[in-house]
Motif scaffolding. Structure first.
Motif, PDB file in Angstrom:
ATOM      1  N   SER A 283       0.820  -1.206   0.000  1.00 37.60           N
ATOM      2  CA  SER A 283       0.000   0.000   0.000  1.00 37.60           C
ATOM      3  C   SER A 283       0.857   1.261   0.000  1.00 37.60           C
ATOM      4  CB  SER A 283      -0.936   0.005   1.215  1.00 37.60           C
ATOM      5  OG  SER A 283      -1.737   1.164   1.241  1.00 37.60           O
ATOM      6  N   MET A 284       1.858   1.326   0.881  1.00 36.85           N
ATOM      7  CA  MET A 284       2.649   2.556   0.947  1.00 36.85           C
ATOM      8  C   MET A 284       3.581   2.691  -0.247  1.00 36.85           C
ATOM      9  SD  MET A 284       5.310   1.922   4.078  1.00 36.85           S
ATOM     10  CE  MET A 284       6.744   0.858   3.892  1.00 36.85           C
ATOM     11  N   THR A 285       3.929   1.584  -0.894  1.00 35.31           N
ATOM     12  CA  THR A 285       4.731   1.654  -2.124  1.00 35.31           C
ATOM     13  C   THR A 285       3.913   2.246  -3.259  1.00 35.31           C
ATOM     14  OG1 THR A 285       6.050  -0.272  -1.459  1.00 35.31           O
ATOM     15  CG2 THR A 285       6.073   0.316  -3.788  1.00 35.31           C
ATOM     16  N   VAL A 286       2.669   1.797  -3.404  1.00 29.95           N
ATOM     17  CA  VAL A 286       1.785   2.344  -4.441  1.00 29.95           C
ATOM     18  C   VAL A 286       1.498   3.815  -4.165  1.00 29.95           C
ATOM     19  CG1 VAL A 286      -0.503   2.197  -5.493  1.00 29.95           C
ATOM     20  CG2 VAL A 286       0.747   0.106  -4.927  1.00 29.95           C
ATOM     21  N   ALA A 287       1.312   4.174  -2.894  1.00 28.52           N
ATOM     22  CA  ALA A 287       1.002   5.560  -2.531  1.00 28.52           C
ATOM     23  C   ALA A 287       2.126   6.508  -2.946  1.00 28.52           C
ATOM     24  CB  ALA A 287       0.738   5.678  -1.037  1.00 28.52           C
ATOM     25  N   VAL A 288       3.362   6.167  -2.612  1.00 27.06           N
ATOM     26  CA  VAL A 288       4.472   7.060  -2.957  1.00 27.06           C
ATOM     27  C   VAL A 288       4.694   7.090  -4.467  1.00 27.06           C
ATOM     28  CG1 VAL A 288       6.450   5.440  -2.864  1.00 27.06           C
ATOM     29  CG2 VAL A 288       6.732   7.806  -2.121  1.00 27.06           C
ATOM     30  N   GLY A 289       4.397   5.980  -5.135  1.00 25.02           N
ATOM     31  CA  GLY A 289       4.512   5.960  -6.589  1.00 25.02           C
ATOM     32  C   GLY A 289       3.500   6.877  -7.253  1.00 25.02           C
TER      33      GLY A 289
ATOM     34  N   LEU B 133      10.025   4.996  -4.315  1.00 26.79           N
ATOM     35  CA  LEU B 133       9.236   3.834  -4.739  1.00 26.79           C
ATOM     36  C   LEU B 133      10.122   2.592  -4.811  1.00 26.79           C
ATOM     37  CD1 LEU B 133       6.756   2.432  -6.089  1.00 26.79           C
ATOM     38  CD2 LEU B 133       7.588   3.341  -8.261  1.00 26.79           C
ATOM     39  N   TYR B 134      11.315   2.750  -5.385  1.00 21.68           N
ATOM     40  CA  TYR B 134      12.260   1.635  -5.491  1.00 21.68           C
ATOM     41  C   TYR B 134      12.659   1.139  -4.100  1.00 21.68           C
ATOM     42  CZ  TYR B 134      16.803  -0.647  -5.996  1.00 21.68           C
ATOM     43  OH  TYR B 134      17.854  -1.521  -5.883  1.00 21.68           O
ATOM     44  N   LEU B 135      12.957   2.072  -3.187  1.00 18.81           N
ATOM     45  CA  LEU B 135      13.362   1.686  -1.832  1.00 18.81           C
ATOM     46  C   LEU B 135      12.253   0.916  -1.127  1.00 18.81           C
ATOM     47  CD1 LEU B 135      15.145   4.933  -0.532  1.00 18.81           C
ATOM     48  CD2 LEU B 135      16.225   2.805  -1.285  1.00 18.81           C
ATOM     49  N   ARG B 136      11.037   1.406  -1.247  1.00 14.69           N
ATOM     50  CA  ARG B 136       9.922   0.757  -0.552  1.00 14.69           C
ATOM     51  C   ARG B 136       9.579  -0.601  -1.156  1.00 14.69           C
ATOM     52  NH1 ARG B 136       5.501   5.346   1.339  1.00 14.69           N
ATOM     53  NH2 ARG B 136       6.845   6.279   2.951  1.00 14.69           N
ATOM     54  N   SER B 137       9.796  -0.734  -2.456  1.00 15.31           N
ATOM     55  CA  SER B 137       9.488  -2.017  -3.095  1.00 15.31           C
ATOM     56  C   SER B 137      10.401  -3.132  -2.589  1.00 15.31           C
ATOM     57  CB  SER B 137       9.614  -1.887  -4.616  1.00 15.31           C
ATOM     58  OG  SER B 137      10.971  -1.681  -4.999  1.00 15.31           O
ATOM     59  N   ARG B 138      11.520  -2.756  -1.980  1.00 18.17           N
ATOM     60  CA  ARG B 138      12.481  -3.737  -1.478  1.00 18.17           C
ATOM     61  C   ARG B 138      12.312  -4.032   0.022  1.00 18.17           C
ATOM     62  NH1 ARG B 138      17.021  -4.573  -4.535  1.00 18.17           N
ATOM     63  NH2 ARG B 138      18.375  -4.631  -2.694  1.00 18.17           N
TER      64      ARG B 138
END
Length: 450
Positions: free
Chosen positions: A92-98, A209-214
């Motif tokens: 959820s927070m990855t999509v939000a920042v994206g 987004l990249y950081l959160r996806s990991r």
């Protein structure tokens, strides 16, 4: 545990914690940066999107679009809260920042009204709605994630990262605005300078987004998701049934938010502009005073978070709230025509405001069961921020213009009193609460029973 195992485990754990904090903090800072540069640069890009021939008319329309973002925030809180509770906090927070990054990038690259006509305004409104959804969704997703990832004995300290990183994003936007307006002419700012912060926000947002996806999903959510899979489809409660079941907790969250959000927008955001327009403070001095006061705010956030981990959430919330009520009129009276007076008033206010907001993510996460923790945070807080926070600058300026600024002060005091009373009478102490427990803070519990 052997010494060798300790040596290999501790650095690994520390590295994991730093990765989590950096991923959340970077994304949250960019969300707040993207959200606030709109207002900072509106005077320069307004004619590029509306081109009515009247600069004031263009600016008012641009700020109208700014309000659209606030309207979208509650929908983002519910949407991303639901995603966080169903698909995971990390997703959820990855999509939000994206989404926030894409919205910022499109605004920065959109052709002007001269090139595509009214479509320029349509794109601006659409992107601002996207950013509103994303900003509303960032709060429940990131708040829940950091609270569930934090060690229970340091949850207050970790929770302070949300406003800590967000304020850094705001300060970066203000400094960038000061630098660009200093090295570029007004014509250059209106032509292309205003695009720079939006493009930067988009690019760095994609990095976040990249950081959160990991990042890994929280163990608390994964454990809850596994237990829910074992339930029959018929026995799983719907979102609305859970909202009805925990409606009292939702009301408490909203009541605890109204006072802090109004006073935060007053002292951390709106007071420099108020001092310029009402008291004639030098604009440059007012902006630097505001930035310096926010540095004090940043310093105090982890301090209050640590204190709450030692003595409890309730004492911190009650003491800081009462201090804000007591000091509002005296601090307002300090501000006259000098920037240093503005700094003193803002700095003192933000010392205590830090106490009311730093531990919010921890307190709210400790109130709800895992399966609706994100929605429980996102729905009431985003509604309270949209209704009360979004109207704060306007109401403060309105009553000042009518010559009755004291009315607004009483308005802020009453709302903070509601928040403090809610804590005193309805919030049990939850410091160190085990978020994996099946039973959460009972709605029937009184503070004295915990």
């Amino acid at each position: 545990m052997s010494d060798h195992h300790k040596e290999t485990t501790l650095p690994s754990s520390r590295k994991k914690n730093l990765k989590v904090l950096f991923g959340i903090g970077t994304g949250n800072a960019m969300e707040w940066f993207d959200w606030n540069i709109y207002a900072l640069f509106a005077v320069f890009f307004a004619p590029q999107f509306f081109a009515s021939g009247s600069p004031m008319s263009d600016l008012l329309k641009t700020f109208g679009v700014f309000a659209v973002g606030f309207v979208a925030r509650p929908f983002g809180g519910v949407l991303f809260g639901l995603i966080a509770d169903r698909r995971g906090r990390q997703f959820s927070m990855t999509v939000a920042v994206g989404l926030a990054a894409v919205g910022s990038l499109i605004i920065g690259l959109t052709p002007t009204h001269e090139t595509i006509g009214a479509w320029a305004a349509v794109v601006l409104v659409t992107c601002r709605m996207i950013q509103g959804l994303a900003h509303g969704g960032e709060l429940p997703s990131a708040n829940t994630y950091i609270s569930e990832m934090a060690p229970r004995e340091k949850r207050g300290l970790w929770a302070s990262l949300i406003y800590f990183s967000g304020t850094i994003g705001i300060i970066c936007g203000a400094v960038l605005a000061a630098v660009l307006s200093g090295i570029l002419t007004d014509a250059q700012m209106s032509s292309y300078g205003w695009r720079i912060p939006f493009v930067l926000g988009g690019v760095f947002g994609l990095f976040a987004l990249y950081l959160r996806s990991r990042l890994q999903e929280t163990e608390i959510f994964e454990s809850s998701a596994k237990s829910q899979k074992s339930e029959s489809q018929q026995s799983k409660p719907s979102l609305w049934s859970q909202i009805r079941e925990h409606r009292r907790l939702l009301v408490r969250v909203a009541a605890m938010t109204v006072g802090s959000t109004v006073n935060y927008y007053v002292w951390a955001v709106a007071t420099p502009a108020y001092a310029i327009s009402v008291h004639g403070v030098d604009p440059s001095g007012a902006m630097w005073a505001g930035a310096a006061a926010n540095v004090v705010f940043i310093i105090m956030l982890p301090v209050w978070g640590t204190v709450s981990d030692r003595i409890g959430r309730r004492p911190v919330l009650i003491f800081s709230g009462i201090m804000m009520i007591t000091l509002l009129f005296p601090l307002t009276s300090i501000i006259r025509g000098q920037a240093w007076q503005l700094f003193v008033a803002m700095a003192i206010a933000l010392v205590f405001m830090a106490g009311t907001v730093s531990i919010g993510p921890a307190v709210f996460s400790e109130m709800f069961p895992t399966r609706m923790r994100a929605v429980g945070i996102g729905l009431p807080t985003s509604l309270a921020v949209a209704i009360f926070g979004g109207t704060t600058p306007y109401l403060q300026a309105f009553f000042a213009d009518k010559g009755i600024p004291g009315v607004f002060n009483w308005y802020a005091i009453v709302l903070m009193a509601i928040s403090v009373a809610t804590v005193i009478f309805f919030l049990p102490e939850s410091k160190g609460k085990d978020l994996t427990a099946a039973g959460e803070v009972s709605e029937s519990l009184s503070p004295s029973s915990v």
